[in-house]
Motif scaffolding. Structure first.
Motif, PDB file in Angstrom:
ATOM      1  N   TRP A   1      54.833  -5.992   7.466  1.00  0.00           N
ATOM      2  CA  TRP A   1      53.755  -5.016   7.608  1.00  0.00           C
ATOM      3  C   TRP A   1      54.153  -3.881   8.553  1.00  0.00           C
ATOM      4  CZ3 TRP A   1      53.311 -10.219   8.824  1.00  0.00           C
ATOM      5  CH2 TRP A   1      53.483 -10.551  10.174  1.00  0.00           C
TER       6      TRP A   1
ATOM      7  N   TRP B   1      47.515  -3.747   5.730  1.00  0.00           N
ATOM      8  CA  TRP B   1      48.575  -4.412   4.976  1.00  0.00           C
ATOM      9  C   TRP B   1      47.999  -5.432   3.998  1.00  0.00           C
ATOM     10  CZ3 TRP B   1      49.900  -9.724   5.930  1.00  0.00           C
ATOM     11  CH2 TRP B   1      51.061 -10.176   5.290  1.00  0.00           C
TER      12      TRP B   1
ATOM     13  N   GLY C   1      49.549  -7.040   0.691  1.00  0.00           N
ATOM     14  CA  GLY C   1      50.799  -7.377   1.369  1.00  0.00           C
ATOM     15  C   GLY C   1      51.030  -8.864   1.552  1.00  0.00           C
TER      16      GLY C   1
END
Length: 332
Positions: free
Chosen positions: A145, A54, A59
């Motif tokens: 995530w 992630w 992310g």
């Protein structure tokens, strides 16, 4: 009858001399310490892979949405909540560092704290296959995530969030629940009934944990920090309202986030260092004993939160679920 009047560590009871490695090869693999350590290592590894993928995809980015549309009162409420969680997290970190420095090793409480902190990767599993928990998007947050956890799926996955302070820091401050529980147990339970049996002591702890948890969850829902959009009416307080509170969620969290870790911590404190999830540590090869003292408590907390996620998912399979269509808040 067991006496639970103290939570201070005591000398470990005498144990039989561990069998030699030649007499019982790898017998230490069957100890609770080895099992819970393995749970900790595997779950941390799994979480590290999910969070690593992630983060590598960009992310981790902080956002605030809908903040300008909130009233001054709501803004104050959200910032106050985030300040409280930050203070609790920092207090736990400072306590853990000081305690471990004094002991010259990572203490049981510090390992539990690390266990709570590292469970944050499990957060998206609470919304596995349906929305069980919403956070106010006006909180400082990152994208979820969840999509990086194999097998995870949830409606509106691309729009789900993980609050930075009230999620990341709240998990890290998990030990604070056990410290508050210790205070309540001493003053409300043991002061009046100092010689409870194990079963009655555990029951009393579960009741206190439920009261503590329902108070915290009700306060969070009433202030709009989070919301529970689905619930079974007969098991839900204020059913159909934006501040509804599913009691099964409270029960799962009270039992597995608070009561079980507290009971294990109490058992370890009153029965010595080779007890509870660390039982059998002395049978491990010397280089692995510090590893067990770190990862076994972590494994306990990780499995507890996975249990909460499983409970949420199982309840979601039951018929009669009611979803609140309009929460009147900027959730995502």
């Amino acid at each position: 009858m067991a006496d639970y009047t103290s939570t201070e560590p005591t000398a470990a009871p005498p144990t039989a001399k561990a069998a030699s490695p030649t007499a019982r090869p790898l017998a230490w693999l069957r100890t609770p310490a080895a099992f819970w350590s393995l749970c900790g290592i595997l779950t941390l590894g799994f979480g590290a892979v999910a969070l690593g993928r992630w983060a590598a995809d960009g992310g981790f980015s902080l956002h605030i949405e809908g903040y300008d549309t909130l009233s001054t009162g709501r803004q104050i409420t959200l910032w106050t909540a985030q300040a409280v969680f930050t203070a609790a997290f920092l207090a736990v970190v400072v306590r853990g560092i000081r305690q471990s420095r004094t002991a010259g090793r990572i203490t049981f409480d510090t390992a539990l704290s690390l266990g709570y902190l590292t469970t944050l990767w499990i957060g998206p599993l609470l919304n596995l296959h349906r929305h069980n928990l919403y956070w106010d998007a006006a909180l400082i947050h990152t994208p979820s995530w969840g999509a990086y956890i194999p097998g995870w799926s949830s409606p509106g996955a691309a729009h789900q969030i993980e609050p930075f302070v009230t999620h990341y820091f709240a998990y890290g401050a998990g030990l604070m629940w056990l410290l508050v529980m210790d205070l309540l147990v001493r003053r409300l339970l043991l002061r009046r009934w100092p010689h409870l049996s194990r079963a009655r002591f555990a029951l009393g702890v579960c009741i206190l944990a439920a009261v503590l948890e329902i108070t915290a969850e009700a306060l969070s829902a009433a202030t709009g920090i989070l919301a529970f959009p689905t619930g079974i009416p007969v098991l839900t307080l204020f059913s159909g309202q934006w501040h509804q509170l599913p009691l099964q969620n409270v029960a799962f969290t009270a039992a597995l986030w608070v009561a079980v870790p507290y009971l294990v911590r109490h058992h370890h404190a009153t029965h010595g260092p080779d007890s509870a999830v660390l039982r059998g540590t002395r049978q491990l090869p010397a280089p692995l004993r510090p590893v067990a003292r770190l990862f076994a408590p972590i494994g306990l907390v990780q499995i507890c939160l996975l249990g909460i996620s499983l409970g949420y998912w199982l309840v979601g399979l039951l018929p009669g679920q009611v979803t609140v269509a309009d929460l009147h808040l900027p959730y995502t």
